[in-house]
Design a protein around this motif. Structure first.
Motif, short mmCIF file in Angstrom:
data_model
loop_
_atom_site.label_atom_id
_atom_site.label_comp_id
_atom_site.label_asym_id
_atom_site.label_seq_id
_atom_site.Cartn_x
_atom_site.Cartn_y
_atom_site.Cartn_z
N ALA A 163 0.84 -1.20 0.00
CA ALA A 163 0.00 0.00 0.00
C ALA A 163 0.87 1.25 0.00
N TRP A 164 1.95 1.20 0.75
CA TRP A 164 2.88 2.32 0.83
C TRP A 164 3.54 2.60 -0.52
N THR A 165 4.03 1.54 -1.18
CA THR A 165 4.70 1.74 -2.47
C THR A 165 3.71 2.14 -3.56
N TYR A 166 2.44 1.75 -3.41
CA TYR A 166 1.44 2.22 -4.36
C TYR A 166 1.29 3.74 -4.27
N LEU A 167 1.38 4.26 -3.06
CA LEU A 167 1.21 5.70 -2.86
C LEU A 167 2.46 6.50 -3.22
N VAL A 168 3.63 6.00 -2.83
CA VAL A 168 4.87 6.79 -2.99
C VAL A 168 5.78 6.28 -4.09
N GLY A 169 5.46 5.11 -4.67
CA GLY A 169 6.29 4.58 -5.74
C GLY A 169 7.24 3.50 -5.24
N GLU A 170 7.70 2.66 -6.19
CA GLU A 170 8.64 1.59 -5.86
C GLU A 170 10.03 2.16 -5.62
N GLY A 171 10.83 1.44 -4.85
CA GLY A 171 12.20 1.88 -4.59
C GLY A 171 12.71 1.30 -3.28
N LYS A 172 13.98 0.89 -3.26
CA LYS A 172 14.56 0.23 -2.09
C LYS A 172 14.51 1.10 -0.84
N ASN A 173 14.91 2.36 -0.97
CA ASN A 173 14.93 3.25 0.20
C ASN A 173 13.52 3.49 0.75
N LYS A 174 12.54 3.60 -0.16
CA LYS A 174 11.15 3.81 0.27
C LYS A 174 10.64 2.59 1.02
N GLU A 175 11.04 1.41 0.55
CA GLU A 175 10.63 0.18 1.23
C GLU A 175 11.26 0.08 2.62
N ILE A 176 12.54 0.38 2.72
CA ILE A 176 13.24 0.31 4.00
C ILE A 176 12.63 1.29 5.00
N ALA A 177 12.28 2.48 4.53
CA ALA A 177 11.69 3.48 5.42
C ALA A 177 10.41 2.95 6.05
N PHE A 178 9.56 2.32 5.24
CA PHE A 178 8.31 1.78 5.79
C PHE A 178 8.60 0.65 6.78
N LYS A 179 9.52 -0.24 6.44
CA LYS A 179 9.81 -1.38 7.30
C LYS A 179 10.34 -0.94 8.67
N VAL A 180 11.13 0.11 8.68
CA VAL A 180 11.65 0.65 9.95
C VAL A 180 10.50 1.21 10.79
N VAL A 181 9.63 2.01 10.14
CA VAL A 181 8.48 2.58 10.85
C VAL A 181 7.57 1.47 11.38
N PHE A 182 7.35 0.45 10.57
CA PHE A 182 6.50 -0.67 10.98
C PHE A 182 7.04 -1.31 12.25
N CYS A 183 8.33 -1.53 12.29
CA CYS A 183 8.93 -2.19 13.45
C CYS A 183 8.93 -1.29 14.69
N LEU A 184 9.03 0.01 14.50
CA LEU A 184 8.93 0.91 15.63
C LEU A 184 7.53 0.87 16.24
N PHE A 185 6.52 0.67 15.41
CA PHE A 185 5.14 0.57 15.91
C PHE A 185 4.92 -0.71 16.70
N ILE A 186 5.75 -1.72 16.48
CA ILE A 186 5.68 -2.93 17.30
C ILE A 186 5.96 -2.57 18.76
N VAL A 187 6.95 -1.71 18.96
CA VAL A 187 7.31 -1.27 20.32
C VAL A 187 6.15 -0.49 20.95
N ILE A 188 5.52 0.37 20.16
CA ILE A 188 4.38 1.14 20.66
C ILE A 188 3.24 0.21 21.06
N GLY A 189 2.95 -0.79 20.23
CA GLY A 189 1.86 -1.71 20.51
C GLY A 189 2.07 -2.51 21.77
N ALA A 190 3.29 -2.94 22.00
CA ALA A 190 3.58 -3.72 23.21
C ALA A 190 3.47 -2.86 24.46
#
Length: 514
Positions: free
Chosen positions: A433-460
């Motif tokens: 969903a993220w890459t559909y909005l902002v476009g494909e690209g390695k750095n864009k993918e890594i940025a989302f994955k980092v944010v996703f993992c930070l939200f794991i900490v928030i959820g716990a």
């Protein structure tokens, strides 16, 4: 890879050391801020029909699943056997485009749906709506099979296939392309809306809720400790898997999903066999509660609402999330993945959720008045009173432990596996969903994955209430947009179904030797 991992460690360290020194203060601060930010959004999604206590979103899902079931002539039953053959690989051409097999796609999607909703979510439903909620969960699961069939067929049909062999698909692609093909306006707007809600769903139900309930179950075994510690451990492991993309996720899920299914279903069967004399009584409570309310919070309507609400959160039929995973399958026949996908609600809701509900019902954790035969409500009158006041995953754990004392340890392992597998699958949904909005690209993918993992900490770190409410609201928002689009596109699926059925009967669709 080491560079990416070091960047993620730096981000986690910043999160840890920027927070107050008090661990308890961290949890309280995170929870309060989260509840304040998401409250209005949750209220909107779960508002009731005027003059009733029936949420409009529940009816939206029920009607959608029913329409697809009737429109496709109960496809979930007519093609059930063929779906099994497809999963076994009988019709798989190794030269077809795609990234994963039918089984891997099913495992990836199941890992996103078979999660804490099957354990904690069912406990919430039974705790509020009583055993009768189980009946409505099963019915929702059977109807939802047709909704899953519809969205996953479209997901494959309108996916993007790239020169390097990778693919991107899901509701945002079939909304834009399918509407354009039919000459309908608004497909692009729907695609953007769905993508935004999918990202919120990935961070909420597919992430924070899982981390939250995994931490609750672990502390049942180890004793209390700050939630962010569990969050950081999960975040590191999840990041190590998802950084490798969907093939890495599929390799993990095809091993974890069968393992966690065997562990959890096996544990449930042991409990049920040990209490076989109570199973008939439990089913009696399920059917009686489904049509009478059996004195639970909200009565009959309360049982129905909780059953459908939890089933939708558990199997995600109509939500559109699974279509993203199934879009990566190796096939040239989109309808085949629709057949495979209809197995998900059956496994997730009809089998696993029912197991959980039966264990809770026969365990005696729900307090009943022996004179009236009715359940005793808590002081607020909002839920059934339990032996130790447990709710969510703690109630399920207590139910398992009531028969065999060490079973909560087995459940803890299942919970961790469920939470982990759900998080890695939903990271892929959110990423697409993220890459559909902002476009494909390695750095864009890594940025989302980092944010996703930070939200794991928030959820716990957050409390159950705000997390589960936000999770439901975000995921059901996806369903609003997705089902609306499916009504316009389902005639395309019927054309695919008629064509494939004709060719299957004539022998044109053939099996392959492997």
């Amino acid at each position: 890879m080491k560079y990416l991992y070091s960047r993620f460690l730096i981000a986690l360290s910043a999160l840890m050391f920027a927070a107050p020194a008090s661990a308890q203060g961290i949890d309280e601060t995170v929870n309060q801020a989260f509840a304040n930010a998401t409250g209005p959004y949750v209220s909107l999604i779960f508002s009731n029909f005027p003059g009733t206590n029936f949420p409009w979103i529940v009816m939206w899902l029920v009607i959608g699943a029913s329409v697809f079931t009737i429109y496709f002539g109960f496809v979930q039953f007519r093609y059930f056997g063929h779906a099994i053959s497809l999963v076994k690989g009988d019709y798989s051409d190794p030269n077809d485009a795609g990234e994963v097999s039918h089984f891997q796609a099913l495992a990836t999607a199941l890992s996103g749906t078979v999660g804490l909703g099957n354990i904690a979510g069912v406990a919430v439903a039974v705790g509020i709506g009583g055993p009768g909620a189980t009946f409505w969960m099963i019915l929702a699961g059977l109807l939802g099979m047709a909704a899953k069939f519809t969205e996953c067929t479209l997901g494959v049909k309108y996916r993007n296939e790239y020169p390097d062999g990778t693919v991107s698909g899901g509701p945002m692609y079939y909304m834009k392309k399918g509407f354009a093909e039919l000459g309908l306006p608004g497909g692009g707007v729907l695609a953007v809306l769905f993508s935004v809600f999918c990202i919120l769903g990935a961070l909420g139900g597919g992430n924070m809720f899982q981390a939250n309930q995994a931490h609750v179950q672990i502390t049942q075994i180890t004793g209390e400790y700050p939630g962010w510690i569990t969050g950081i451990i999960f975040a590191l492991i999840v990041f190590a898997v998802i950084v490798g993309g969907v093939k890495s996720i599929a390799r993990v899920t095809e091993k974890i999903v069968p393992l966690m299914g065997i562990i959890y279903v096996g544990a449930s069967l042991i409990i049920l066999i040990a209490n076989y004399n109570l199973i008939g009584q439990a089913f009696g409570q399920i059917f009686a509660g489904a049509f009478t309310g059996l004195g639970v919070a909200g009565g009959l309507v309360g049982a129905l609402i909780q059953g459908f609400r939890r089933a939708a959160f558990s199997n995600e039929a109509g939500v559109g999330s699974a279509a993203i995973a199934h879009s990566a399958v190796k096939t040239k026949e989109p309808i085949t993945e629709g057949f495979v996908s209809l197995l998900e609600p059956l496994i997730d809701t009809v089998v696993i959720c029912t197991m959980t509900a039966l264990v809770i019902t026969i365990s005696g954790q729900l307090i009943m008045n022996p004179e009236t035969g009715l359940f005793v409500l808590n002081e607020a009158g909002t839920a059934i009173q339990t032996v130790d006041g447990n709710t969510g995953v703690a109630l399920t754990s207590a139910a398992f432990g009531s028969t065999i004392s060490w079973f909560p340890y087995v459940l803890a392992i299942a919970v961790v596996l469920f939470a982990f597998s759900t998080m890695i699958s939903w990271s892929y949904y959110g990423l697409k969903a993220w890459t559909y909005l902002v476009g494909e690209g390695k750095n864009k993918e890594i940025a989302f994955k980092v944010v996703f993992c930070l939200f794991i900490v928030i959820g716990a770190s957050a409390n159950l209430g705000p997390v589960i409410d936000f999770s439901d609201a975000a995921i059901f928002s996806m369903a609003v947009v997705n089902i609306f689009a499916l009504y316009f596109l389902m005639k395309i699926v019927r054309q695919e179904l008629i064509s494939y059925g004709t060719r299957l009967k004539s022998g044109e669709i053939r099996k392959f030797e492997h």
